[in-house]
Design an enzyme around this catalytic site. Sequence first.
Site, PDB file in Angstrom:
ATOM      1  N   SER A  41      -9.257   2.621  -3.771  1.00 17.49           N
ATOM      2  CA  SER A  41      -7.814   2.358  -3.295  1.00 17.49           C
ATOM      3  C   SER A  41      -7.013   2.458  -4.542  1.00 17.49           C
ATOM      4  O   SER A  41      -6.891   3.293  -5.184  1.00 17.49           O
ATOM      5  CB  SER A  41      -8.044   1.088  -2.596  1.00 17.49           C
ATOM      6  N   ASP A  54      -8.795   4.933   8.049  1.00 25.59           N
ATOM      7  CA  ASP A  54      -8.453   4.552   6.900  1.00 25.59           C
ATOM      8  C   ASP A  54      -6.833   4.749   6.807  1.00 25.59           C
ATOM      9  O   ASP A  54      -6.355   5.745   7.366  1.00 25.59           O
ATOM     10  CB  ASP A  54      -9.025   5.454   6.115  1.00 25.59           C
ATOM     11  N   HIS A 101     -11.077   1.489   5.757  1.00 27.99           N
ATOM     12  CA  HIS A 101     -10.546   1.583   4.230  1.00 27.99           C
ATOM     13  C   HIS A 101     -11.813   1.301   3.506  1.00 27.99           C
ATOM     14  O   HIS A 101     -11.694   1.345   2.388  1.00 27.99           O
ATOM     15  CB  HIS A 101      -9.586   0.645   4.217  1.00 27.99           C
TER      16      HIS A 101
END
Length: 314
Positions: free
Chosen positions: A117, A257, A285
């Site tokens: 991320s 995601d 995610h």
Amino acid sequence: MTSIVEGGVEFFVPSTGQLCKTHYWIHGDLKSRQPPLIVAHGGPGATHYYVANLADLWKTHKIPVILYDQIGNGHSTHLPEKKGDNGFWTVELFVRELENLIDKLGIQEEYDLLGHSWGGMLGASFAAKQPQGLRRLVLASTVARMQDWIDSTSRLKLDLPQDVQDALEKHEGAGTTDSEEYKLAVEKFYEKFLCRINPLPEGMIIDNGWMEKDPTVYHTMNGPSEFHITGHLRSFDITSDLHRITVPTLLTNGRYDGAQDDVMLPFFKEISSRVKWIQFAQSSHTPHLEECERYFSVVDCIRANLKPNLLRPA
């Protein structure tokens, strides 16, 4: 039996007038034949706890793993007085912190890097500088251009119940994102598109607790939620520098995601080195939590030569 070394390295940040500390955990033997894997957590403003299970790569694949809490988070130095200071909380600050950690641990000759991320945004920015010793790169559920993420999460929100969408829109428009109604609506998004495991894994619960105690970094750089980006990362765009990434790179994302395929695509198209891309069909995610065993096997491919530009959805 897993060998764990825990410690901290000094990180001098001139504008603070103090020596800061980056706290780290080493799982495995840095003197083994395998280059260590550094894991850069997300947020910005999260901690290592939600990616801590990646340390099991030492047990399963004999890959030494280095976890760390970035400055402002977890067990590293907190700087709440810097809340709202866009000139302080920059991508470059965290790149310099990573460089400092690598140097202080003495692994600058050979290492791999996994960024999840925000950690992938950091990892791509770091790799674009072509640092000495970086051998392999994993960019997990991450963002090359923040506008792509904003567009993606806007589409995903349309899958939420109408009352949830209405609550999000109302509070974002009114600037009341600290209300309980907004927080509950955000949770509905997270249950579908952040982590689909119920109940949440312990690491994510601990991580959420740290972020609630000190949201300085998250609120300054990102904003009140994963999809309402009001911080200065809203203008993040590294696409023009991606050709400078010259190490073999693995891309991963989940079917549900926020980092949908169009968010990940610039990495696949623009990185000049060998790229492999794998999507996890049952994940959102956090595939490293949602499809843990398969994720470990996939990440192990960073030790092998990656075939050029090969897209392989799971």
